[in-house]
Design a protein around this motif. Structure first.
Motif, PDB file in Angstrom:
ATOM      1  N   ALA A 255      19.551  16.822  27.052  1.00 12.53           N
ATOM      2  CA  ALA A 255      19.557  16.956  25.616  1.00 12.53           C
ATOM      3  C   ALA A 255      19.338  15.299  24.767  1.00 12.53           C
ATOM      4  O   ALA A 255      19.065  15.438  23.640  1.00 12.53           O
ATOM      5  CB  ALA A 255      20.805  17.578  25.138  1.00 12.53           C
TER       6      ALA A 255
ATOM      7  N   LEU B 247      17.457  13.023  25.641  1.00 10.32           N
ATOM      8  CA  LEU B 247      16.468  12.124  25.852  1.00 10.32           C
ATOM      9  C   LEU B 247      15.375  11.914  24.794  1.00 10.32           C
ATOM     10  O   LEU B 247      14.937  10.948  24.322  1.00 10.32           O
ATOM     11  CB  LEU B 247      15.382  12.941  26.876  1.00 10.32           C
ATOM     12  N   LYS B 248      15.758  13.130  23.868  1.00 11.38           N
ATOM     13  CA  LYS B 248      14.726  13.036  22.909  1.00 11.38           C
ATOM     14  C   LYS B 248      15.171  12.069  21.624  1.00 11.38           C
ATOM     15  O   LYS B 248      14.164  11.233  21.103  1.00 11.38           O
ATOM     16  CB  LYS B 248      14.936  14.442  21.780  1.00 11.38           C
TER      17      LYS B 248
ATOM     18  N   GLU C  20      13.782   8.653  23.091  1.00 15.21           N
ATOM     19  CA  GLU C  20      12.360   8.575  22.908  1.00 15.21           C
ATOM     20  C   GLU C  20      11.882   8.058  21.606  1.00 15.21           C
ATOM     21  O   GLU C  20      11.081   7.398  21.057  1.00 15.21           O
ATOM     22  CB  GLU C  20      11.718   9.841  23.215  1.00 15.21           C
TER      23      GLU C  20
ATOM     24  N   SER D  78       8.558  20.002  23.948  1.00 17.70           N
ATOM     25  CA  SER D  78       8.616  18.777  23.081  1.00 17.70           C
ATOM     26  C   SER D  78      10.094  18.422  23.041  1.00 17.70           C
ATOM     27  O   SER D  78      10.266  17.253  22.773  1.00 17.70           O
ATOM     28  CB  SER D  78       8.169  19.315  21.687  1.00 17.70           C
ATOM     29  N   ARG D  79      11.013  19.333  22.707  1.00 17.49           N
ATOM     30  CA  ARG D  79      12.330  18.930  22.810  1.00 17.49           C
ATOM     31  C   ARG D  79      12.808  18.265  23.787  1.00 17.49           C
ATOM     32  O   ARG D  79      13.715  17.613  23.848  1.00 17.49           O
ATOM     33  CB  ARG D  79      13.209  20.266  22.316  1.00 17.49           C
ATOM     34  N   LEU D  80      12.307  18.721  24.994  1.00 19.45           N
ATOM     35  CA  LEU D  80      12.793  18.009  26.260  1.00 19.45           C
ATOM     36  C   LEU D  80      11.936  16.912  26.849  1.00 19.45           C
ATOM     37  O   LEU D  80      12.069  16.429  27.887  1.00 19.45           O
ATOM     38  CB  LEU D  80      12.709  19.186  27.474  1.00 19.45           C
ATOM     39  N   CYS D  81      11.032  16.335  25.927  1.00 19.26           N
ATOM     40  CA  CYS D  81      10.139  15.281  26.360  1.00 19.26           C
ATOM     41  C   CYS D  81       9.405  15.606  27.529  1.00 19.26           C
ATOM     42  O   CYS D  81       9.244  14.691  28.225  1.00 19.26           O
ATOM     43  CB  CYS D  81      11.129  13.794  26.581  1.00 19.26           C
TER      44      CYS D  81
ATOM     45  N   VAL E 296      18.158   7.399  33.425  1.00 26.77           N
ATOM     46  CA  VAL E 296      18.106   8.477  32.341  1.00 26.77           C
ATOM     47  C   VAL E 296      16.968   8.241  31.480  1.00 26.77           C
ATOM     48  O   VAL E 296      16.929   7.352  30.469  1.00 26.77           O
ATOM     49  CB  VAL E 296      19.358   8.524  31.762  1.00 26.77           C
ATOM     50  N   SER E 297      15.770   8.890  31.594  1.00 21.65           N
ATOM     51  CA  SER E 297      14.719   8.717  30.790  1.00 21.65           C
ATOM     52  C   SER E 297      13.651   9.775  31.071  1.00 21.65           C
ATOM     53  O   SER E 297      14.060  10.428  32.161  1.00 21.65           O
ATOM     54  CB  SER E 297      14.092   7.333  31.133  1.00 21.65           C
ATOM     55  N   PRO E 298      12.636  10.222  30.280  1.00 20.27           N
ATOM     56  CA  PRO E 298      11.701  11.119  30.711  1.00 20.27           C
ATOM     57  C   PRO E 298      10.965  11.069  31.833  1.00 20.27           C
ATOM     58  O   PRO E 298      10.952   9.756  32.080  1.00 20.27           O
ATOM     59  CB  PRO E 298      10.734  11.154  29.495  1.00 20.27           C
TER      60      PRO E 298
ATOM     61  N   GLY F   3      20.920  20.370  16.185  1.00 26.60           N
ATOM     62  CA  GLY F   3      20.765  19.092  16.891  1.00 26.60           C
ATOM     63  C   GLY F   3      20.601  19.154  18.215  1.00 26.60           C
ATOM     64  O   GLY F   3      20.476  18.133  18.869  1.00 26.60           O
ATOM     65  N   GLY F   4      21.094  19.902  18.926  1.00 27.71           N
ATOM     66  CA  GLY F   4      20.983  20.053  20.350  1.00 27.71           C
ATOM     67  C   GLY F   4      20.039  20.904  20.896  1.00 27.71           C
ATOM     68  O   GLY F   4      18.979  20.800  20.183  1.00 27.71           O
ATOM     69  N   THR F   5      20.009  21.675  21.894  1.00 29.50           N
ATOM     70  CA  THR F   5      18.660  22.198  22.607  1.00 29.50           C
ATOM     71  C   THR F   5      18.636  23.691  22.451  1.00 29.50           C
ATOM     72  O   THR F   5      17.847  24.483  23.149  1.00 29.50           O
ATOM     73  CB  THR F   5      18.881  21.786  24.052  1.00 29.50           C
TER      74      THR F   5
END
Lengths: 368, 368
Positions: free
Chosen positions: A205, A207-208, A211, B102-105, B152-154, B192-194
């Motif tokens: 959650a 990451l966006k 980014e 898109s939300r999860l990169c 912690v990155s896409p 604002g979350g997933t």
């Protein structure tokens, strides 16, 4: 029951080449061996073993790929001036792992046995702990749900795994002030959610926002998901603000992760008689303190960076500079003391250090 | 670009035995083949292939195990009275998958190519679509992050996979009223979350409330994470209430998943000139309507159960019975119409059906 389980070992015939200390990144290189243990509903946690580091063979329908039922921990092994290996408060990490397990409906692990297994693994891989200043062996225990089933329910099969990665200093300079941006659109989690647990979904959650953050922003500052005005965490660290002589950090409210470094910082501050408060803290209070010249320091605290001073708080097009962009006195003292204890260079008055004994490969081979 | 990619095929030498229709559960048996495709930063999505269903070989440090960067979809293939195979609005699922991406990169997939690949896979596995009333072939497309890196990155590596599972009727009786409990302690997600994305973390977060629900409770009713008073979803379905002649469902607010069945229900109600409203709906409004004798029906809508009537709303120690515990007229009509269209038994006035052509194994072998 698990205390009595024997850790089976299956060692590599020849080890991988170890990286140069100056080429170390974070979390890209892994050691020769890993620890594994399985859970099934009928057998409980069973078959603890140390085996060569290699890919896992997992069914495409394994629950972890679909419903994210997983938890993890992060800690480090340090090399002392005497060439000993030691851990920093590992009991708290395994305790927190069980707290995460409870939230995620994962069966608890035997914390004492997990520590025993970790020490055996570290003892075996001791040569992988790098020597240079600020380097360490990062430890990643994690549990994944592996039942091959697409129903949304707790899994009946799990794997508990520990992998090790030699890592460089988080910042080459040792301690380095970073810019952080206040996040207004996205939230990390909310009370009643999984924020207190160290589980993949919280990080997915996050990451966006990272980014989308502008260039030069190292981390985002998360606000609460309900009122969107109280400070929660920064990036994946806990956060502290020194306001008018007092150090303030958000109280654990159900959506903030209870960091081991956070807890250590609070203990150290109390030991030094520096006033420290765990309470609700609004962004507005921090902004007002800055305006009034009372925001003296700000810093994040976590296992990876230890202490990460905040040089600027970016809020839309406003940049609030803190302590003239420099590392503050408290942040520096905390960093020096924590790393001093972790690397065995100064005395540990809190019994935080756990020594790791060497394990000879020959001994393991004979016993297995 | 991806349109022109050839789907490589590597077929099983001999297939598995197919299950008896009366032994079908949900999501435990998988067909002989699966679709896979890889993503790397340098090549983009590449190497689409249909291969035997088998375990994946994945590094223990793969990001999906640690940071939950994953998305999935759920849909079904149906067997018509003419022995044809068909899909229900699959374009919407792949479109939603890209919304989740898109939300999860996660890099977007080519939706048209994904549908082409799915049809080829279904065409090949057509004999796996069960024949009995209410049975179907469940389709699970999913994407997992596979870069072996603990930062912690896409991720820079992904796998897009489609697996298939023959499934029985969700309820043996076809349509069966269930009891649901209002959840007050835990929340599924927040604005604002997933919540809008179909990602593992949302489902991991939902397990605890379901585990704690009393016996006989089929699903929990999620309230919003901010005010804790507005209705969001039920279990993993969207929810509808018929109040005083009007059908009301919570408006898409950023934390509710946009269900394909939800959208189809709304379209059908409009087609039938039944008043339907998408708006904010408080639990209090539903409770008051019940007290005033104006709560006529309640039901969930989702791919697995299609329409799931709600017989009782449990709130602490209070049990609100709805429509005397029976399936309501609207729920029944929606269920009959949706399944009628899905199974090709009644006309499809909305162009929702996508036919699947047979694929001969010999053809694939020749082309591969």
């Amino acid at each position: 029951m698990e205390e009595e389980q024997v850790i089976r070992t299956d060692l590599c015939s020849s080890g991988k080449e170890k990286p140069q200390a100056d080429q170390l990144e974070f979390g890209r290189i892994f050691t020769d061996h890993m620890f594994l243990m399985d859970f099934t509903d009928d057998k409980g946690w069973h078959d603890p073993r140390i085996v060569p580091y290699e890919p896992l063979s997992i069914d495409p329908s394994a629950m972890v790929f679909h419903y994210g039922q997983s938890v993890f921990e992060g800690m480090k092994a340090y090399r002392t001036p005497d060439e000993d290996a030691q851990l920093f408060r590992p009991q708290r990490n395994f305790k927190r792992m069980n707290h995460s397990n409870s939230r995620l409906c994962i069966p608890p692990i035997d914390e004492a046995f997990a520590l025993k297994a970790l020490k055996q693994l570290i003892g075996l891989e001791k040569d992988w702990i790098p020597e240079a200043e600020g380097t360490s062996l990062y430890i990643r225990p994690f549990i994944i749900s592996t039942e091959p089933y697409l129903g949304v329910s707790p899994s009946s099969h799990y794997k508990f795994i520990i992998i090790l990665s030699p890592v460089g200093a988080y910042y080459k300079e040792g301690i380095n002030p970073v810019k952080i941006a206040v996040e207004h659109e996205y939230v990390r989690t909310v009370k009643g959610g999984t924020g207190e647990a160290k589980t993949g979904g919280n990080y997915a959650a996050s990451l966006k926002a990272q980014e989308l953050a502008e260039d030069g922003i190292a981390q985002v500052l998360w606000l609460d998901g309900v009122d969107r005005k109280y400070i929660e965490e920064v990036g994946s660290m806990n956060v502290f603000f020194k306001i008018d002589g007092k150090v303030v950090t958000p109280a654990l409210n159900g959506s903030i992760l209870e960091g081991v470094t956070r807890n250590s910082v609070i203990q150290l501050l109390k030991y030094w008689n520096v006033p420290v408060e765990e309470r609700r803290l609004s962004l507005e209070e921090v902004v007002t303190a800055h305006k009034d010249g009372k925001l003296e320091e700000a810093f994040g605290a976590g296992t990876a960076a230890v202490i990460s001073p905040i040089s600027q708080l970016v809020r839309g097009d406003k940049h609030l500079e803190i302590n003239q962009g420099k590392t503050g006195t408290i942040a520096k003292r905390l960093y020096d003391t924590l790393t001093g204890i972790q690397y065995g260079k100064i005395q540990d008055p809190f019994d935080w250090i756990e020594k790791v004994e060497d394990v000879q490969q020959e001994t393991l081979k004979a016993s297995s």
